[in-house]
Structure formats: C-alpha cells, structure tokens
Design a protein around this motif. Structure first.
Motif, mmCIF file in Angstrom:
data_model
loop_
_atom_site.group_PDB
_atom_site.id
_atom_site.type_symbol
_atom_site.label_atom_id
_atom_site.label_comp_id
_atom_site.label_asym_id
_atom_site.label_seq_id
_atom_site.Cartn_x
_atom_site.Cartn_y
_atom_site.Cartn_z
ATOM 1 N N ASP A 165 38.881 55.657 34.537
ATOM 2 C CA ASP A 165 39.272 57.059 34.672
ATOM 3 C C ASP A 165 40.067 57.264 35.956
ATOM 4 O OD1 ASP A 165 39.542 59.683 33.968
ATOM 5 O OD2 ASP A 165 37.584 60.295 34.749
ATOM 6 N N ILE A 166 41.102 56.424 36.102
ATOM 7 C CA ILE A 166 41.993 56.512 37.261
ATOM 8 C C ILE A 166 43.433 56.523 36.749
ATOM 9 C CG2 ILE A 166 40.423 55.373 38.865
ATOM 10 C CD1 ILE A 166 41.925 52.778 38.383
ATOM 11 N N GLY A 167 44.373 56.480 37.701
ATOM 12 C CA GLY A 167 45.779 56.360 37.316
ATOM 13 C C GLY A 167 46.386 57.702 36.940
ATOM 14 N N SER A 214 41.515 42.596 31.758
ATOM 15 C CA SER A 214 41.434 41.600 32.830
ATOM 16 C C SER A 214 40.340 42.014 33.784
ATOM 17 C CB SER A 214 42.762 41.503 33.589
ATOM 18 O OG SER A 214 42.579 40.945 34.876
ATOM 19 N N GLU A 215 39.306 41.177 33.922
ATOM 20 C CA GLU A 215 38.192 41.530 34.792
ATOM 21 C C GLU A 215 38.618 41.601 36.247
ATOM 22 O OE1 GLU A 215 38.947 38.491 34.262
ATOM 23 O OE2 GLU A 215 37.525 37.009 35.000
ATOM 24 N N CYS A 216 39.593 40.790 36.655
ATOM 25 C CA CYS A 216 40.066 40.824 38.044
ATOM 26 C C CYS A 216 40.779 42.136 38.342
ATOM 27 C CB CYS A 216 40.993 39.643 38.313
ATOM 28 S SG CYS A 216 40.214 38.032 38.166
ATOM 29 N N THR A 217 41.595 42.590 37.387
ATOM 30 C CA THR A 217 42.282 43.870 37.545
ATOM 31 C C THR A 217 41.278 45.016 37.595
ATOM 32 O OG1 THR A 217 44.217 43.009 36.371
ATOM 33 C CG2 THR A 217 44.006 45.406 36.530
ATOM 34 N N ILE A 218 40.294 44.979 36.725
ATOM 35 C CA ILE A 218 39.278 46.033 36.691
ATOM 36 C C ILE A 218 38.538 46.103 38.024
ATOM 37 C CG2 ILE A 218 37.103 46.757 35.615
ATOM 38 C CD1 ILE A 218 38.197 45.409 33.014
ATOM 39 N N TYR A 219 38.070 44.948 38.513
ATOM 40 C CA TYR A 219 37.320 44.928 39.771
ATOM 41 C C TYR A 219 38.195 45.368 40.935
ATOM 42 C CZ TYR A 219 34.448 43.251 43.648
ATOM 43 O OH TYR A 219 33.705 43.176 44.812
ATOM 44 N N ASP A 224 39.682 49.486 45.142
ATOM 45 C CA ASP A 224 40.716 50.221 45.876
ATOM 46 C C ASP A 224 40.810 51.681 45.483
ATOM 47 O OD1 ASP A 224 41.565 48.242 47.592
ATOM 48 O OD2 ASP A 224 43.164 47.531 46.291
ATOM 49 N N GLU A 225 40.718 51.998 44.183
ATOM 50 C CA GLU A 225 41.039 53.343 43.720
ATOM 51 C C GLU A 225 39.821 54.204 43.401
ATOM 52 O OE1 GLU A 225 44.426 53.432 40.952
ATOM 53 O OE2 GLU A 225 44.688 51.295 41.387
ATOM 54 N N GLY A 229 38.337 51.016 48.942
ATOM 55 C CA GLY A 229 38.315 49.777 49.709
ATOM 56 C C GLY A 229 36.987 49.452 50.366
ATOM 57 N N GLU A 230 35.984 50.252 50.122
ATOM 58 C CA GLU A 230 34.684 50.090 50.775
ATOM 59 C C GLU A 230 34.137 48.660 50.624
ATOM 60 O OE1 GLU A 230 30.405 51.371 49.161
ATOM 61 O OE2 GLU A 230 31.609 53.098 49.785
ATOM 62 N N GLY A 231 33.744 48.075 51.749
ATOM 63 C CA GLY A 231 33.093 46.770 51.745
ATOM 64 C C GLY A 231 34.011 45.584 51.587
ATOM 65 N N HIS A 232 35.322 45.808 51.631
ATOM 66 C CA HIS A 232 36.274 44.740 51.390
ATOM 67 C C HIS A 232 37.409 44.743 52.412
ATOM 68 C CE1 HIS A 232 34.219 45.205 47.531
ATOM 69 N NE2 HIS A 232 34.614 43.982 47.226
ATOM 70 N N VAL A 233 37.995 43.571 52.575
ATOM 71 C CA VAL A 233 39.196 43.400 53.396
ATOM 72 C C VAL A 233 40.271 42.778 52.504
ATOM 73 C CG1 VAL A 233 40.214 42.311 55.409
ATOM 74 C CG2 VAL A 233 37.829 43.009 55.469
ATOM 75 N N PRO A 234 41.374 43.485 52.233
ATOM 76 C CA PRO A 234 42.390 42.901 51.351
ATOM 77 C C PRO A 234 43.079 41.711 52.004
ATOM 78 C CG PRO A 234 43.161 44.979 52.276
ATOM 79 C CD PRO A 234 41.727 44.848 52.673
ATOM 80 N N SER A 235 43.401 40.731 51.178
ATOM 81 C CA SER A 235 44.088 39.537 51.650
ATOM 82 C C SER A 235 44.997 39.009 50.546
ATOM 83 C CB SER A 235 43.078 38.456 52.045
ATOM 84 O OG SER A 235 43.727 37.219 52.299
#
Length: 292
Positions: A165-167, A214-219, A224-225, A229-235
């Motif tokens: 429910d984003i985008g 895609s589970e990676c896209t979902i996660y 992020d959205e 970004g809570e609890g993560h550092v993008p790399s």
C-alpha cells in the motif's frame, strides 16, 4: 551476534549447493548457523550436508498445507509446480522466496544472510560485520531500475506497490536485488505482519496473488518507504560478483577466469547463475586455480 545463513535450494542445484557449503565452511568467520530450506521430497538428499552448524528445514514446516508441489505435466517429470486454491501455479523459485520470508517466524538469530546455492565464498568474512551498532546494512542501488532493464523489475515494483500500500513507484527506482544480502529478522516479521494487517489474510495469500513478485524488492521498499529506513544503513556495495547473463563472458573456462579477475576488492564471493550454463567442474577448477 549469531547470524542465520539462509539458502533455499532444490535437487537440481545439489552439487552447486555442496560446493557453496564447502566454501562457506572454509571462509565464514564468527557465530553463524546455516539453514537449508528445501521441499519435503528433497530433505533426505540435502541432509548429507548437515553438520554442527548446518540444518535442513522442510518447507512443510514453513509453508501452509494448502500450498503443495506436484509434478509439472509439461516438463516430462523434471520440474514441479506449487498449487494453491488461492492463486496461479507457482514455480520452484517462487516457493524458495516464500521459504526465506517464512523462516523469520521460526528463528531467533537477529539477522538473516541470504546465500544462493550457486555462490562460492572466496574470501574470509564475518557476517556480524554487516551491523553498524544496532543498524544492519541494506543492499540498495539507488536509481538503478529504468525501463531498459533486462528483467521483470517493473512488474515487481508494481506488485510491491499493491502489497505494501505504497507508491506508485517512479523511475528511476532503487534496486534491492543481489546475491549475499542481509535482512533483520525482526523487520521481516514486521513486514509479514504489515501485509496481513493491510490485506486481512495470510501474507502468503497476499504475496502470491500474482507470480510476478520479488522478496528482495518487497523487503527493501518496506524498510525505506514504510519504516523510513529504521534499523538499517543503505549500502550499494555488492558483496557477491554475479554472472547474470550468458553474453557477459565466454561460455568456457577462459570466460570464468576473466569473470574471476573482475571481482572487486570488497567482494567476498562469486555467483554463477545456474541458467547461464557454465559447467560446475569448470567453476571448481577456476575457483581452485584462484585459491592456489
């Protein structure tokens, strides 16, 4: 801090998985446990790889009873389909994604480090290094998805729009897909809870309304959205040097040697996708030459 190393595999990739396990046992440092997630009919085969740090888990302990595999009648008995009363038949790679997501509700390790069967670890690595204090590295390549990509990324983005429910998504969009990526286990649980709260049904039913997911896209988009970004550092540092396409290198040992030479200093392993067609013996030979 213990890490759950997570591999979803199947019988056709068994020898590749064996090579991956051998390289993992040589190169991975720190406190970790490896979970091999397979269909019930593959459990006995993969139990050959079990050890003090490695456990085989049947998908029957992870997925609901109503999602079950049958032989694909159009494959001559070589492939399976996963049938459900709530959606279209799924392929094995769909079931593997669902197993990885489902595992979060069955383990205690704070992080889940996904490793595909076709990965070979070539350098020492401690998965705990993915943490920066209490934040975990999230693989994200900013603005990497556009209309020219040779994959189904746009369908996966549209699916995650509806699921979370984003985008709607805009291009260029961030890419979260790679081999050797980490998830927070607690965040994955939050993701499943979020999906169930939004759709009023099990997360598996919601995810599998289409086969384009895609589970990676979902996660990644959830982090992020939805969580900001809570609890993560993008790399954008891809830990695995992946051979995705047949036309990237020559389809022989010399091509594999060239591929290995292009491995970046920060990368810890390679992934030669099984559908690219390189012979496993050639992969072993190229890897052993590099290690010698």
């Amino acid at each position: 801090m213990r890490t759950a190393i997570v591999t979803a595999s199947y019988s056709n990739d068994f020898e590749r998985c064996r090579l991956m396990c051998e390289s993992m046992d040589r190169q991975l440092l720190g406190d970790w446990r490896h979970y091999l997630l397979v269909a019930e009919f593959d459990v006995k085969l993969f139990q050959q790889l079990e050890g003090s740090r490695r456990q085989v888990i049947s998908e029957r302990d992870l997925l609901p009873w109503w999602l079950h595999p049958v032989t694909d009648p159009l494959s001559g008995g070589r492939r399976k389909l996963w049938l459900s009363p709530f959606g279209l038949p799924l392929r094995g790679w769909h079931a593997q994604q669902l197993r990885r997501l489902a595992l979060a509700r069955h383990i205690d390790e704070p992080a889940m480090f996904a490793v595909d069967s076709d990965v070979v670890f070539l350098r020492p690595f401690d998965p705990a290094s993915l943490w920066q204090a209490d934040r975990l590295a999230l693989y994200r390549k900013d603005g990497a998805i556009d209309r020219l990509m040779r994959s189904n990324h746009l369908e996966w983005l549209a699916h995650s729009d509806r699921l979370l429910d984003i985008g709607p998504y805009t291009l260029p969009a961030n890419d979260y897909i790679n081999t050797l990526i980490a998830w927070r286990t607690d965040t994955c649980r939050k993701l499943l809870e979020h999906i169930e709260a939004r759709h009023g049904r099990s997360w598996i039913r919601a995810v599998t309304r289409t086969r384009a997911f895609s589970e990676c896209t979902i996660y990644g988009r959830f982090v992020d959205e939805v969580l900001g970004g809570e609890g993560h550092v993008p790399s954008d540092a891809a830990l695995c040097h992946v051979l995705w396409f047949e036309d990237s290198y020559r389809q022989d040992l010399s091509g594999l040697r060239a591929f290995l030479k292009d491995m970046a200093p920060h990368q810890i392993g390679i992934g030669v996708q099984s559908f690219v067609g390189h012979d496993l013996d050639d992969i072993r030979r190229a890897v052993f030459e590099l290690a010698a």
